[in-house]
Design a protein around this motif. Structure first.
Motif, PDB file in Angstrom:
ATOM      1  N   ALA A 192      20.320  98.203 -13.602  1.00  0.00           N
ATOM      2  CA  ALA A 192      19.426  97.086 -13.912  1.00  0.00           C
ATOM      3  C   ALA A 192      18.905  97.186 -15.338  1.00  0.00           C
ATOM      4  O   ALA A 192      18.820  96.187 -16.060  1.00  0.00           O
ATOM      5  N   ARG A 193      18.585  98.406 -15.763  1.00  0.00           N
ATOM      6  CA  ARG A 193      18.089  98.605 -17.126  1.00  0.00           C
ATOM      7  C   ARG A 193      19.182  98.274 -18.147  1.00  0.00           C
ATOM      8  O   ARG A 193      18.932  97.639 -19.170  1.00  0.00           O
ATOM      9  N   ARG A 194      20.407  98.703 -17.841  1.00  0.00           N
ATOM     10  CA  ARG A 194      21.530  98.433 -18.747  1.00  0.00           C
ATOM     11  C   ARG A 194      21.764  96.931 -18.898  1.00  0.00           C
ATOM     12  O   ARG A 194      22.124  96.450 -19.966  1.00  0.00           O
ATOM     13  N   ALA A 195      21.575  96.208 -17.807  1.00  0.00           N
ATOM     14  CA  ALA A 195      21.821  94.757 -17.812  1.00  0.00           C
ATOM     15  C   ALA A 195      20.618  93.970 -18.311  1.00  0.00           C
ATOM     16  O   ALA A 195      20.679  92.734 -18.362  1.00  0.00           O
ATOM     17  N   ASP A 196      19.522  94.658 -18.660  1.00  0.00           N
ATOM     18  CA  ASP A 196      18.303  93.990 -19.103  1.00  0.00           C
ATOM     19  C   ASP A 196      17.843  92.987 -18.039  1.00  0.00           C
ATOM     20  O   ASP A 196      17.496  91.844 -18.337  1.00  0.00           O
ATOM     21  N   TRP A 197      17.849  93.458 -16.789  1.00  0.00           N
ATOM     22  CA  TRP A 197      17.512  92.611 -15.626  1.00  0.00           C
ATOM     23  C   TRP A 197      16.276  93.196 -14.964  1.00  0.00           C
ATOM     24  O   TRP A 197      16.272  94.359 -14.566  1.00  0.00           O
ATOM     25  N   SER A 198      15.216  92.386 -14.849  1.00  0.00           N
ATOM     26  CA  SER A 198      13.967  92.863 -14.241  1.00  0.00           C
ATOM     27  C   SER A 198      14.055  92.766 -12.728  1.00  0.00           C
ATOM     28  O   SER A 198      14.181  91.654 -12.187  1.00  0.00           O
ATOM     29  N   PRO A 199      14.007  93.885 -12.008  1.00  0.00           N
ATOM     30  CA  PRO A 199      14.135  93.844 -10.544  1.00  0.00           C
ATOM     31  C   PRO A 199      13.015  93.037  -9.899  1.00  0.00           C
ATOM     32  O   PRO A 199      11.844  93.186 -10.264  1.00  0.00           O
ATOM     33  N   PRO A 200      13.366  92.178  -8.942  1.00  0.00           N
ATOM     34  CA  PRO A 200      12.358  91.434  -8.190  1.00  0.00           C
ATOM     35  C   PRO A 200      11.864  92.269  -7.006  1.00  0.00           C
ATOM     36  O   PRO A 200      12.298  93.415  -6.814  1.00  0.00           O
ATOM     37  N   ARG A 201      10.989  91.696  -6.212  1.00  0.00           N
ATOM     38  CA  ARG A 201      10.543  92.392  -5.001  1.00  0.00           C
ATOM     39  C   ARG A 201      11.624  92.355  -3.938  1.00  0.00           C
ATOM     40  O   ARG A 201      11.910  93.354  -3.284  1.00  0.00           O
ATOM     41  N   THR A 202      12.256  91.179  -3.746  1.00  0.00           N
ATOM     42  CA  THR A 202      13.304  91.035  -2.735  1.00  0.00           C
ATOM     43  C   THR A 202      14.517  90.316  -3.313  1.00  0.00           C
ATOM     44  O   THR A 202      14.428  89.631  -4.336  1.00  0.00           O
ATOM     45  N   LEU A 203      15.647  90.481  -2.622  1.00  0.00           N
ATOM     46  CA  LEU A 203      16.855  89.708  -2.907  1.00  0.00           C
ATOM     47  C   LEU A 203      17.393  89.156  -1.599  1.00  0.00           C
ATOM     48  O   LEU A 203      17.301  89.813  -0.552  1.00  0.00           O
ATOM     49  N   THR A 204      17.951  87.961  -1.668  1.00  0.00           N
ATOM     50  CA  THR A 204      18.569  87.326  -0.509  1.00  0.00           C
ATOM     51  C   THR A 204      20.027  87.031  -0.842  1.00  0.00           C
ATOM     52  O   THR A 204      20.307  86.379  -1.849  1.00  0.00           O
ATOM     53  N   ALA A 238      32.063  83.274  -2.925  1.00  0.00           N
ATOM     54  CA  ALA A 238      31.311  84.037  -3.912  1.00  0.00           C
ATOM     55  C   ALA A 238      29.990  84.455  -3.280  1.00  0.00           C
ATOM     56  O   ALA A 238      29.539  83.856  -2.301  1.00  0.00           O
ATOM     57  N   VAL A 239      29.373  85.503  -3.844  1.00  0.00           N
ATOM     58  CA  VAL A 239      28.073  85.942  -3.339  1.00  0.00           C
ATOM     59  C   VAL A 239      27.041  85.781  -4.438  1.00  0.00           C
ATOM     60  O   VAL A 239      27.278  86.112  -5.597  1.00  0.00           O
ATOM     61  N   LEU A 240      25.883  85.231  -4.074  1.00  0.00           N
ATOM     62  CA  LEU A 240      24.743  85.086  -4.973  1.00  0.00           C
ATOM     63  C   LEU A 240      23.608  85.925  -4.402  1.00  0.00           C
ATOM     64  O   LEU A 240      23.360  85.903  -3.192  1.00  0.00           O
ATOM     65  N   LEU A 241      22.919  86.665  -5.261  1.00  0.00           N
ATOM     66  CA  LEU A 241      21.766  87.453  -4.853  1.00  0.00           C
ATOM     67  C   LEU A 241      20.538  86.810  -5.482  1.00  0.00           C
ATOM     68  O   LEU A 241      20.333  86.880  -6.697  1.00  0.00           O
ATOM     69  N   VAL A 242      19.730  86.146  -4.634  1.00  0.00           N
ATOM     70  CA  VAL A 242      18.641  85.302  -5.125  1.00  0.00           C
ATOM     71  C   VAL A 242      17.325  86.077  -5.064  1.00  0.00           C
ATOM     72  O   VAL A 242      16.949  86.582  -4.007  1.00  0.00           O
ATOM     73  N   PRO A 243      16.605  86.193  -6.187  1.00  0.00           N
ATOM     74  CA  PRO A 243      15.366  86.978  -6.208  1.00  0.00           C
ATOM     75  C   PRO A 243      14.160  86.234  -5.655  1.00  0.00           C
ATOM     76  O   PRO A 243      14.003  85.030  -5.877  1.00  0.00           O
ATOM     77  N   ASP A 244      13.334  86.979  -4.904  1.00  0.00           N
ATOM     78  CA  ASP A 244      12.018  86.517  -4.441  1.00  0.00           C
ATOM     79  C   ASP A 244      12.031  85.070  -3.959  1.00  0.00           C
ATOM     80  O   ASP A 244      11.207  84.237  -4.368  1.00  0.00           O
ATOM     81  N   ALA A 245      12.975  84.764  -3.066  1.00  0.00           N
ATOM     82  CA  ALA A 245      13.140  83.378  -2.615  1.00  0.00           C
ATOM     83  C   ALA A 245      12.305  83.099  -1.375  1.00  0.00           C
ATOM     84  O   ALA A 245      12.331  83.873  -0.412  1.00  0.00           O
TER      85      ALA A 245
END
Length: 398
Positions: A192-204, A238-245
């Protein structure tokens, strides 16, 4: 029609014109830096900090390159000083992009620098007795030079954005793959750090047909992760991982789309959401024509989690029917399932099976003969309810 700017690579100024400029180069550079600091706020802090001396040297080098360029001997020169200057401007554009800044400030600095340096050099030339015509043409040379530096910086900025954009997309894809594979926490945090992606609380996890992924992802949170191939369990999806939905909001956004929506899970555990979505997609008869909420299919998902165990349970509880003719056994199984579901209410069983209540009575009499007291045993009733709650587990592929 506007005349084109002169080519600074071919124009030459005499030594007597250039020498007074070279002698006062540092003063011109400092005046240029002061003007940029005052007029381009984005550069005020860098110029005032520890980068200040480096920037001063860079501005002096740019101005020195210009003077060297227009005063060198005529004729072909493979070591033209313009090359390093353009390389430096290109690198400067890349650096601005790398630091997350747009080109607006840099191009504004170029414009201010051109104006101020020209004003200072014109004053020096006038003081040295140069005619106005020479000074006017000299102005065109300055702006032509700055135009070339600006173009090199624009190219560097664009190339860095394209390069870093491709690199980030690769890192985001690698993060998504690691999440779906259930990699350890330290691996996921680093990805996540490498991708500059801020982790959310949940993913769906959401499964959508590959051809629709781009359309669907545009409806969702911009932090949504995407993988074009969901894997062997979900071909063509395809798979989508949706944050804090919010589940209600997510199902609403997907209305009218073909999609399978898993449950929300802590972001490090989203593999569980993905696995459930895939299992729901693979349930028999589950042809996805609209939005499928996995929460609405928990019973069959639980009952088919261990298909061989369910098949063994079914064989054991239906053993009393083993000797009945196939057609008769199928009708008895349907009746027994409905009887369990409706808790023995004959009229409701008859309505569900589209038969006469007397037929239900006859079949239940036959079942009691085959099962005996087991139809009054709570453990047997529980086993029968579970075994008959879903179609034949042999139909499942899990």
């Amino acid at each position: 029609m506007t005349e084109p700017l002169p080519d600074v690579r071919t124009f030459r100024l005499s030594p007597e014109v250039v020498e007074p400029l070279r002698e006062q180069l540092r003063r011109v550079a400092l005046s240029t830096i002061d003007a940029i600091t005052a007029e381009v706020p984005a550069y005020a802090d860098p110029f005032a900090g520890e980068l200040g001396p480096k920037i001063e040297r860079a501005v002096m080098a740019a101005l020195g390159t210009f003077l060297k360029l227009v005063s060198r001997a005529a004729g072909p020169d493979p070591q033209s000083p313009l090359g390093p200057a353009l390389e430096g401007a290109y690198a400067l554009g890349r650096g601005e992009a790398r630091n997350g800044r747009s080109l607006d400030a840099l191009l504004a600095a170029y414009r201010v620098g051109a104006r101020v340096s020209w004003h200072e050099m014109a004053a020096i030339s006038l003081g040295a007795g140069q005619p106005a015509a020479n000074i006017a043409y000299f102005a065109e040379l300055v702006f032509a030079y700055i135009d070339q530096l600006s173009a090199a910086s624009v190219a560097g900025h664009a190339d860095e954005l394209a390069s870093s954009g491709r690199a980030r997309l690769r890192h985001l894809e690698q993060l998504t793959q690691a999440l779906l594979a259930g990699e350890p926490e330290h691996t996921l945090v680093a990805a996540a750090r490498r991708a500059d992606w801020s982790p959310p609380r949940t993913l769906t996890a959401v499964l959508v047909p590959e051809h629709a992924a781009r359309t669907v992802v545009d409806l969702l949170d911009r932090r949504t992760l995407e993988l074009n191939e969901a894997g062997p369990g979900a071909p063509d999806f395809a798979v989508l991982l949706v944050p804090d939905a919010s589940r209600e909001a997510l199902l609403g956004l997907l209305r009218g789309q073909r999609a399978v929506v898993g449950p929300p899970r802590p972001w490090l555990l989203v593999q569980a959401s993905y696995d459930r979505a895939v299992r729901t997609l693979r349930m028999p008869g589950r042809l996805v024509r609209t939005v499928v909420d996995t929460e609405e299919h928990l019973v069959p998902l639980v009952l088919t989690a261990d298909a061989p165990a369910l098949a063994d349970l079914r064989a054991r509880v239906l053993a009393p029917l083993a000797d009945a003719p196939e057609d008769s056994a199928a009708k008895l199984v349907d009746t027994l399932r409905s009887w369990l579901r409706h808790q023995g209410r004959r009229e409701e069983v008859a309505a569900e099976l589209f038969v006469h209540p007397q037929t239900v009575r006859y079949r239940m009499t036959r079942l009691r003969e085959l099962y005996g007291d087991r139809l009054r045993d709570p453990e047997w009733i529980s086993a029968l309810t579970i075994a008959l709650a879903v179609p034949d587990p042999a139909e499942f592929s899990v």
